[in-house]
Design a protein around this motif. Structure first.
Motif, PDB file in Angstrom:
ATOM      1  N   CYS A 170       0.824  -1.222   0.159  1.00 61.02           N
ATOM      2  CA  CYS A 170      -0.164  -0.080  -0.009  1.00 61.02           C
ATOM      3  C   CYS A 170       0.897   1.193  -0.024  1.00 61.02           C
ATOM      4  O   CYS A 170       0.451   2.424  -0.493  1.00 61.02           O
ATOM      5  N   GLY A 171       2.108   0.992   0.556  1.00 61.03           N
ATOM      6  CA  GLY A 171       2.909   2.296   0.728  1.00 61.03           C
ATOM      7  C   GLY A 171       3.466   2.750  -1.016  1.00 61.03           C
ATOM      8  O   GLY A 171       3.876   4.069  -1.077  1.00 61.03           O
ATOM      9  N   LEU A 172       3.415   1.788  -1.733  1.00 55.46           N
ATOM     10  CA  LEU A 172       3.875   2.288  -3.064  1.00 55.46           C
ATOM     11  C   LEU A 172       2.997   3.423  -3.782  1.00 55.46           C
ATOM     12  O   LEU A 172       3.411   4.207  -4.104  1.00 55.46           O
ATOM     13  N   PRO A 173       1.654   3.122  -3.657  1.00 57.35           N
ATOM     14  CA  PRO A 173       0.996   4.386  -4.172  1.00 57.35           C
ATOM     15  C   PRO A 173       0.794   5.362  -3.363  1.00 57.35           C
ATOM     16  O   PRO A 173       0.375   6.633  -3.666  1.00 57.35           O
ATOM     17  N   TRP A 174       0.829   5.391  -2.008  1.00 57.29           N
ATOM     18  CA  TRP A 174       0.714   6.282  -1.242  1.00 57.29           C
ATOM     19  C   TRP A 174       2.043   7.322  -1.502  1.00 57.29           C
ATOM     20  O   TRP A 174       1.923   8.334  -1.179  1.00 57.29           O
ATOM     21  N   GLY A 175       3.321   6.620  -1.674  1.00 57.64           N
ATOM     22  CA  GLY A 175       4.456   7.439  -1.856  1.00 57.64           C
ATOM     23  C   GLY A 175       4.079   8.508  -3.190  1.00 57.64           C
ATOM     24  O   GLY A 175       4.535   9.332  -3.460  1.00 57.64           O
ATOM     25  N   ILE A 176       3.345   7.600  -4.316  1.00 58.38           N
ATOM     26  CA  ILE A 176       2.951   8.443  -5.381  1.00 58.38           C
ATOM     27  C   ILE A 176       2.000   9.824  -5.130  1.00 58.38           C
ATOM     28  O   ILE A 176       2.194  10.838  -5.572  1.00 58.38           O
ATOM     29  N   PHE A 177       0.963   9.415  -4.198  1.00 59.54           N
ATOM     30  CA  PHE A 177      -0.143  10.350  -3.947  1.00 59.54           C
ATOM     31  C   PHE A 177       0.738  11.478  -3.317  1.00 59.54           C
ATOM     32  O   PHE A 177       0.476  12.773  -3.642  1.00 59.54           O
ATOM     33  N   ALA A 178       1.650  11.303  -2.393  1.00 55.90           N
ATOM     34  CA  ALA A 178       2.200  12.029  -1.487  1.00 55.90           C
ATOM     35  C   ALA A 178       3.223  13.287  -2.134  1.00 55.90           C
ATOM     36  O   ALA A 178       3.443  14.371  -1.965  1.00 55.90           O
ATOM     37  N   THR A 179       3.542  12.771  -3.406  1.00 55.60           N
ATOM     38  CA  THR A 179       4.476  13.642  -4.268  1.00 55.60           C
ATOM     39  C   THR A 179       3.792  14.019  -5.538  1.00 55.60           C
ATOM     40  O   THR A 179       4.196  15.251  -6.186  1.00 55.60           O
TER      41      THR A 179
END
Length: 559
Positions: A170-179
């Motif tokens: 789940c952290g993979l897309p979260w990192g995308i959203f955050a940037t």
């Protein structure tokens, strides 16, 4: 953000409709285009916030919608840290510790806490390439689909190992959203609104955290597995809500210009402004093209390696240290610290009531910062005073722990963490958009402004990843600081984070420049001229001085 169409406009006669039919050198260096871009830049500098709101309602709408992707990250990432003190979660995934009840061991606390951060690190790193290749829109939509699939692992996790793996994925897309969110907002909004909507990302984190805190408090009385499975299941709401709307979002005009798609960039600009607005999108386009050309002349590349060359090295350092500074200010310890509340002797009900109250204070601090601080106070001043105040609070928490036998001391320490949270959101939290692994939030004014426009997405990704690295280390240390089976330092932990915060204060005084009120090309020249951080505020630059630009191009050319 661009020049008005009014008949009295002295640049109305400047026709740049030919820019699609000429060569790249001519369209980026033509004197008519330069003059048109200069007028557009002047208008952007003098456009008041309310005028910008009326002129660019759709830019605001899309920036708000894209930033809402971060709500679900703020919602989900608060769950794990708070679940450590959640009775049914501890019984499912923890072990019985005599005298302390069910507890996750410190290694598993660190592992499950860090999993999403490690995933987000790689997601943010990949996003620097993906956005450059595919653009913000396609990357964002694909990430929503991927996240919807990965949530199944956390919802159905039979043991702590599967839950940790699910958190990593789940952290993979979260990192995308955050940037993606802050970078997109900074590229579609005029200068006067940029700080509000990039820091709105931070508010989205807080909104997500507030929802999560309320959900956790409401389910506290359930004594079966649904008390922690329902919070995971609610994550599916956000992709289902956002995906069909974001199908129609316009691509960033800056990305389209970098790809040479000027006609598509102009169409995107038209969609971002009010149809009846007296703004010529071609003038806005000319401003974007001029800034892109300026950075090319200053030898700004587009790879990650270019972030560490020439003047970009300093810009990357500032963005990364500012971001990592959030962890060094004690975020893992003082923000939404339900586990700390439990370890100092507060009961479960008090712990989660304080958690809801602290999150509400964070939202209140954000609103006050928006209307009473950010419009009037510079970024550097806010950062320095906020970081200094938080360091002092942490020192006080540490000193109070000397009298551990007094219950009122525990209450005072808990209240001080709430005050720390309020100060954080009043100041530093609005400028950096902290990507906290357990309690992430962010306000990207500084990282989004530090990188050049050609490297903005990658600079934001590197800054975000510097946070993830610092936060991973902090998340490994924090369970050992607080866990009764390990170091059991409790309030003395404040001394450690107060020391690291003091180091950040010293760094910021000498290295953090003032960027409030500066356009992207202003910032480019200030860094190219190697202006001292303490002199940024009053230094005058002319971004349309071709002779000065030529001298800087020769001085800072990267071979």
């Amino acid at each position: 953000m661009a020049a008005p169409k009014a008949d009295a406009d002295p640049v109305k006669a400047l026709d740049i409709s030919h820019i699609e039919s000429v060569g790249a050198d001519e369209k980026l260096q033509g004197s008519r285009l330069t003059e048109y871009a200069k007028t557009g830049a002047d208008v952007e500098h003098h456009m008041a916030p309310w005028e910008a709101v009326k002129t660019y309602p759709m830019a605001i709408f899309w920036a708000v919608l894209v930033s809402m992707c971060v709500v679900m990250e703020g919602y989900d990432t608060i769950l794990i840290g708070n679940f450590f003190a959640y009775p049914t979660f501890a019984q499912k995934y923890g072990t019985l510790v005599p005298g302390s009840g069910y507890q996750l061991t410190a290694p598993w606390q660190a592992g499950v806490s860090d999993a999403s951060g490690v995933g987000a690190f790689f997601g943010a790193l990949a996003n620097g390439y993906l956005v450059t290749w595919l653009g913000h829109k396609r990357v964002l939509l694909g990430s929503l689909i991927v996240l919807s699939c990965f949530i199944f692992m956390t919802f159905f996790a039979p043991d702590i190992g599967v839950l940790t793996a699910g958190e990593f994925l789940c952290g993979l897309p979260w990192g995308i959203f955050a940037t993606v969110a802050p970078a997109y907002a900074s590229e579609v909004l005029p200068l006067s609104l940029r700080v509000y909507l990039t820091s709105y990302t931070n508010m989205c984190f807080i909104i997500g955290q507030l929802i999560a805190a309320g959900v956790l408090d409401g389910l506290l009385k359930l004594t079966n597995e649904w008390s922690y499975r329902v919070p995971f299941a609610l994550q599916w709401f956000w992709p289902a809500f956002l995906f069909p709307i974001l199908l129609f979002m316009p691509e960033s005009p800056w990305h389209l210009v970098r790809k040479g798609r000027l006609e598509d960039a102009e169409k995107s600009l038209i969609r971002l402004q009010r149809r009846s607005a007296s703004i010529d999108p071609k003038a806005t386009l000319a401003t974007i093209v001029h800034t892109n050309n300026l950075e090319q002349e200053l030898s700004t590349g587009t790879s990650y390696w270019d972030c560490f060359k020439g003047t970009e090295r300093r810009r990357t350092e500032i963005a990364c240290v500012c971001f990592a500074g959030q962890v060094l200010a004690g975020l893992n310890f003082a923000y939404n610290s339900t586990y700390f509340f439990q370890q100092v002797g507060l009961n479960t009900s008090e712990t989660y009531n304080l958690n809801v109250g602290g999150t509400a204070m964070a939202l209140f601090g954000t609103i006050i910062s928006w209307f009473c601080i950010m419009p009037y106070v510079g970024r550097r001043t806010i950062y320095l005073w906020g970081m200094t105040t938080m360091a002092i609070i942490l020192y006080v928490i540490g000193f109070l722990n000397i009298d551990t036998g007094n219950q009122s001391v525990a209450t005072a320490q808990a209240v001080l963490t709430l005050i720390w949270t309020f100060v954080f959101q009043l100041s530093v939290g609005q400028l950096i958009y902290v990507g906290f692994i357990d309690t992430r939030e962010q306000g990207w004014a500084l990282p989004a402004e530090m990188g050049s426009t050609r490297l903005r997405q990658k600079t934001v990704c590197l800054a975000r990843n510097s946070y993830y690295i610092a936060s991973t280390i902090g998340q490994v240390l924090e369970p050992y600081f607080l866990n009764p089976t390990e170091w059991n330092l409790r309030g003395y932990t404040g001394f450690f984070w107060a020391g690291t915060a003091t180091v950040v204060v010293i760094w910021a005084y000498f290295r953090l420049p003032e960027t409030k009120g500066r356009s992207f090309d202003d910032i480019d020249l200030l860094f190219a001229k190697k202006v001292s951080a303490r002199k940024f505020k009053g230094y005058n630059v002319d971004t349309f001085d071709e002779e000065e630009t030529a001298r800087l191009r020769t001085r800072h050319s990267v071979v």
